[in-house]
Design a protein around this motif. Sequence first.
Motif, PDB file in Angstrom:
ATOM      1  N   SER A 159     -13.500   6.308  -1.220  1.00 43.50           N
ATOM      2  CA  SER A 159     -13.672   5.300  -0.645  1.00 43.50           C
ATOM      3  C   SER A 159     -11.972   4.070  -0.929  1.00 43.50           C
ATOM      4  O   SER A 159     -11.215   4.145  -2.201  1.00 43.50           O
ATOM      5  N   PRO A 160     -10.762   4.092  -0.417  1.00 43.53           N
ATOM      6  CA  PRO A 160      -9.573   3.641  -0.244  1.00 43.53           C
ATOM      7  C   PRO A 160      -9.673   2.219  -0.233  1.00 43.53           C
ATOM      8  O   PRO A 160     -10.723   1.506  -1.194  1.00 43.53           O
ATOM      9  N   ALA A 200      -4.591   8.699 -10.790  1.00 43.62           N
ATOM     10  CA  ALA A 200      -4.625   7.189 -10.697  1.00 43.62           C
ATOM     11  C   ALA A 200      -3.696   6.404  -9.636  1.00 43.62           C
ATOM     12  O   ALA A 200      -4.092   5.738  -9.190  1.00 43.62           O
ATOM     13  N   ALA A 201      -3.159   7.736  -8.609  1.00 47.26           N
ATOM     14  CA  ALA A 201      -2.956   7.048  -7.330  1.00 47.26           C
ATOM     15  C   ALA A 201      -3.889   6.161  -6.339  1.00 47.26           C
ATOM     16  O   ALA A 201      -4.671   7.154  -6.627  1.00 47.26           O
ATOM     17  N   GLU A 202      -3.712   5.849  -5.859  1.00 46.62           N
ATOM     18  CA  GLU A 202      -4.258   5.251  -4.531  1.00 46.62           C
ATOM     19  C   GLU A 202      -4.296   6.008  -3.764  1.00 46.62           C
ATOM     20  O   GLU A 202      -3.932   6.457  -3.215  1.00 46.62           O
ATOM     21  N   GLU A 205     -15.273  -1.834  -2.598  1.00 44.79           N
ATOM     22  CA  GLU A 205     -14.168  -0.836  -2.835  1.00 44.79           C
ATOM     23  C   GLU A 205     -12.748  -1.177  -2.397  1.00 44.79           C
ATOM     24  O   GLU A 205     -11.181  -1.036  -3.581  1.00 44.79           O
ATOM     25  N   VAL A 206     -12.330  -1.671  -1.516  1.00 43.36           N
ATOM     26  CA  VAL A 206     -11.068  -2.186  -0.689  1.00 43.36           C
ATOM     27  C   VAL A 206      -9.919  -3.566  -1.278  1.00 43.36           C
ATOM     28  O   VAL A 206     -11.337  -4.517  -1.219  1.00 43.36           O
ATOM     29  N   SER A 227     -13.004 -12.392   0.750  1.00 39.04           N
ATOM     30  CA  SER A 227     -12.237 -13.023  -0.805  1.00 39.04           C
ATOM     31  C   SER A 227     -11.728 -13.486  -1.712  1.00 39.04           C
ATOM     32  O   SER A 227     -11.015 -13.161  -0.752  1.00 39.04           O
ATOM     33  N   ASP A 228     -11.099 -14.456  -1.957  1.00 39.72           N
ATOM     34  CA  ASP A 228      -9.597 -14.487  -2.809  1.00 39.72           C
ATOM     35  C   ASP A 228     -10.068 -13.352  -3.227  1.00 39.72           C
ATOM     36  O   ASP A 228      -8.277 -13.269  -3.445  1.00 39.72           O
ATOM     37  N   ASP A 229     -10.895 -12.406  -3.567  1.00 39.71           N
ATOM     38  CA  ASP A 229     -10.155 -11.233  -4.227  1.00 39.71           C
ATOM     39  C   ASP A 229      -9.722 -10.039  -3.625  1.00 39.71           C
ATOM     40  O   ASP A 229      -8.580  -9.607  -4.333  1.00 39.71           O
ATOM     41  N   LYS A 230      -9.082 -10.108  -2.666  1.00 34.52           N
ATOM     42  CA  LYS A 230      -8.800  -9.434  -2.085  1.00 34.52           C
ATOM     43  C   LYS A 230      -7.418 -10.065  -1.314  1.00 34.52           C
ATOM     44  O   LYS A 230      -7.155 -10.381  -1.075  1.00 34.52           O
TER      45      LYS A 230
END
Length: 205
Positions: free
Chosen positions: A5-6, A68-70, A138-139, A165-168
């Motif tokens: 997932s990206p 580790a790269a996204e 996951e995003v 969500s504030d997490d994004k």
Amino acid sequence: MKEKSPQNVIIADADYIDRVAFNLIVNFERMIGRPIPPADLAQWLVCIALDGGVRPAEGSPAGGGSEAAETTQVVLVHNKDTERLQNFRPACFATELDAQAFTDTLGEFIISTPAVEDLVHHDDLFLDIVGTVSAEPEVQRVMVIPNAEEGTLYDDLRETLRHVSDDKRVTVFTMQPLAGGNFRQEQLGYSLMAALGIRGDEIKP
């Protein structure tokens, strides 16, 4: 479907960014007095990702190919009758862009090019993609380039993003500042100018 997932997703109205690039080419060719080639699509996407908060993974090699790269998913929404971008390279949706990928220091960019079919309104499809992506756990970062200059899409987008969500980290790119919402705003023109090879020293008075 996808192998992984990206963490990042760029969603752009391809017809709109093509039109904005054309306008910039015409205006700046007159201003700086030289031909401006089509925009480098990969460079533009990297600039958008940087403006959206994507950074190279710590300890990753310059090629960005480590585990580790996204991963950044790129979604270029276009009208069914539009076969290619006129002011970017590469350009053809079917043969040069869809299901293609490239690697940068920020990681891997994977491109998809969904077309707006007759039974679906353009804005509805765009908003549906934004809403679906923003809800995926996951995003981490969502970068949205809408046609905020026509219709009610921008207002509808603000409503769609209200409960994200504030997490994004959500960033919306426009040519001019507009009423804010539950997201960051960035200026679209800077990334396009960089991809067109327009230097700051060329436009200073």
